[in-house]
Design an enzyme around this catalytic site. Structure first.
Site, mmCIF file in Angstrom:
data_model
loop_
_atom_site.group_PDB
_atom_site.id
_atom_site.type_symbol
_atom_site.label_atom_id
_atom_site.label_comp_id
_atom_site.label_asym_id
_atom_site.label_seq_id
_atom_site.Cartn_x
_atom_site.Cartn_y
_atom_site.Cartn_z
ATOM 1 N N LYS A 191 0.836 -1.216 0.000
ATOM 2 C CA LYS A 191 0.000 0.000 0.000
ATOM 3 C C LYS A 191 0.865 1.259 0.000
ATOM 4 C CE LYS A 191 -2.206 -0.924 3.766
ATOM 5 N NZ LYS A 191 -1.480 -2.175 4.049
ATOM 6 N N GLU A 217 2.153 6.913 11.579
ATOM 7 C CA GLU A 217 3.251 6.467 10.731
ATOM 8 C C GLU A 217 4.447 6.019 11.568
ATOM 9 O OE1 GLU A 217 3.804 7.011 6.643
ATOM 10 O OE2 GLU A 217 2.323 5.765 7.632
ATOM 11 N N ARG A 218 5.205 5.087 11.025
ATOM 12 C CA ARG A 218 6.512 4.767 11.586
ATOM 13 C C ARG A 218 7.464 5.897 11.216
ATOM 14 N NH1 ARG A 218 4.361 0.466 8.926
ATOM 15 N NH2 ARG A 218 3.882 -1.398 10.143
#
Length: 491
Positions: A191, A217-218
């Site tokens: 994705k 988010e990372r």
């Protein structure tokens, strides 16, 4: 309810004395211990309960919902009113050191973010603070993240195609200018890579502004995206807003609203088209579920918050095409355990004009992008919008691939040779179509060693037509794998 009523009622009769501070007695404090927390000019309260991220406070004048409160450097957003003098809020920053009896101040404002040309090329957090190591953006106005969606009478109804240069998307699930497209898939099916490729292909030729919103988010993903966009020289017309995975749930829950607010400014004030990219809508829903659980609300189906539909609608309905400009949104949506009947996925489906489904099965076969042509669809795939030729080719492809899908069990049990002549031709055609719809990405060149391709829609239609007519019957099927236009398969 008794656990929440940790304070005695504030002692006043309607109005506070004109030049004196009101007092409140907190249960659990020494007898006769009072805290002066009101001043004639400021609305101050006292914290009566701290339960993780949930803060309860008593005020003489209760703050409005969504108001920001400050207590010892901790930022709290009002979520609910318990009674006429008590609020419940969610902390947006860590609450270490905050204790019952501490003073809390009402700012009288909601959460705001900077908007304007000064935020272009910058990476911000939910408070509008820079996280790219550069000084704060200058010459910016500040706007509340809580805005109403445009009126129905202001929404433009003309349908236009938004081309991405990715064959499988432009052909089978075309995007709508001013619409919302969802990239559905489980973990590890591509994705984020597909989203980055769409940024790469469209942001450079896009005469507008791009806003990337990272929800949960990372930090590695944010740093990689920033580096890629700077390398591609796309940062000057791009804004990034991040709420990292390790931040408080209340903070992650508001990052989406902050990103949409910046996009709305460029659409309404600057009259530009905006490309809004969100990764990941599921984490927005997940953060809302955490906030709901902290507030003690009874969960709904499969543990999700009972207000999930309302919360998602409040965000999605602000993304629209108006007379001044359009916000075209591409959203990655994680599907838990690859279950497309999950309430989060089902709720998100209703807001989208295009649905792009990535499957683990196609990824395991090496068919990248791992887009399932039978599950992906778009309301734009209509003869009145894309034209008769495009519509006909797309329908023929789906028909061939659906028939091939039915024959796979027979092939697995009896072998390809046991099929009839017509079925064998259909299988050969379907396998070539599957491989032709793969595509090398520009953002993965360093990993694959294959130069990325951006393919025009006309090239995609021409190639599919030739395969369907069996005009490429003399070429091996592996030659169709990871190419751009159809002519490349001839070497």
């Amino acid at each position: 309810m008794e656990n929440r009523q940790v304070f005695k009622k504030l002692r006043w009769n309607g109005q506070a004395p004109e030049h004196s501070a009101e007092k409140v007695e907190v249960r659990g404090s020494p007898p006769g211990s009072y805290l002066n927390f009101f001043s004639p000019c400021e609305n101050r309260g006292i914290i009566t309960s701290v339960r993780g991220s949930v803060i309860e406070a008593a005020f003489q004048t209760v703050p409005a919902i969504h108001s920001l409160l400050i207590a010892g450097g901790v930022v709290v957003e009002v979520q609910d009113h318990v009674d006429s003098h008590t609020i419940v809020g969610i902390a947006l920053t860590p609450t270490q050191g905050l204790a019952r009896g501490s003073e809390i101040e009402d700012t009288g404002k909601t959460l705001q973010v900077p908007v304007g040309d000064g935020v272009l090329s910058r990476m911000l957090n939910v408070f509008g603070q820079p996280i790219d190591g550069l000084p704060p953006p200058e010459a910016c106005a500040w706007r509340s993240i809580h805005q109403q969606p445009p009126l129905l009478s202001h929404i433009a109804i003309a349908s236009q195609i938004f081309l991405t240069g990715i064959k499988a998307i432009d052909l089978l699930a075309p995007l709508e200018r001013g619409g919302k497209a969802g990239l559905f898939g489980g973990a590890g099916v591509g994705k984020t890579v597909l989203l980055m490729e769409m940024i790469h292909n469209t942001a450079g030729s896009y005469q507008g502004v791009s806003v990337f919103c990272g929800i949960g988010e990372r930090c590695r993903e944010g740093e990689e995206l920033y580096r890629e966009m700077r390398k591609a020289k796309l940062l000057p017309n791009m804004v990034m807003v991040f709420g990292q995975m390790n931040e408080m749930p209340g903070c992650r829950f508001r990052v989406g609203h902050a990103g949409v607010t910046i996009a709305e400014y460029f659409r309404d004030e600057k009259k530009k088209d905006v490309l809004l990219l969100i990764d990941n809508i599921f984490r927005f829903i997940q953060a809302g579920a955490e906030v709901s659980g902290l507030l003690g609300r009874l969960p709904s189906r499969m543990g999700y918050q009972p207000t999930m539909s309302t919360e998602l609608s409040a965000l999605e309905e602000r993304i629209a095409n108006t007379g001044t400009g359009a916000i075209t949104s591409i959203q990655a949506i994680y599907v838990p355990a690859d279950d497309f009947t999950d309430p989060a996925a089902v709720t998100a489906f209703g807001h989208l004009s295009s649905t792009i489904v990535l499957t683990r099965k196609r990824a395991s076969e090496g068919l990248y992008p791992a887009i399932d042509p039978l599950k992906s669809n778009s309301k734009m795939l209509s003869p009145a919008i894309v034209g008769e030729r495009h519509f006909r080719i797309a329908q023929e492809i789906k028909k061939v691939l659906a028939q091939y899908d039915e024959l796979k069990d027979i092939i697995a049990m009896l072998g390809f040779e046991q099929l009839s002549g017509e079925d064998q031709k259909l299988v050969i055609c379907a396998r070539r179509l599957e491989r032709f719809l793969t595509q090398p990405f520009c953002t993965t060149e360093s990993f694959t060693g294959i130069k990325g391709k951006v393919v025009a829609l006309e090239e995609t239609l021409k190639g599919c037509e030739k395969i369907l007519r069996n005009e490429m019957g003399d070429i091996e099927e592996k030659a169709f794998y990871m190419i751009g236009g159809i002519e490349e398969c001839r070497g």
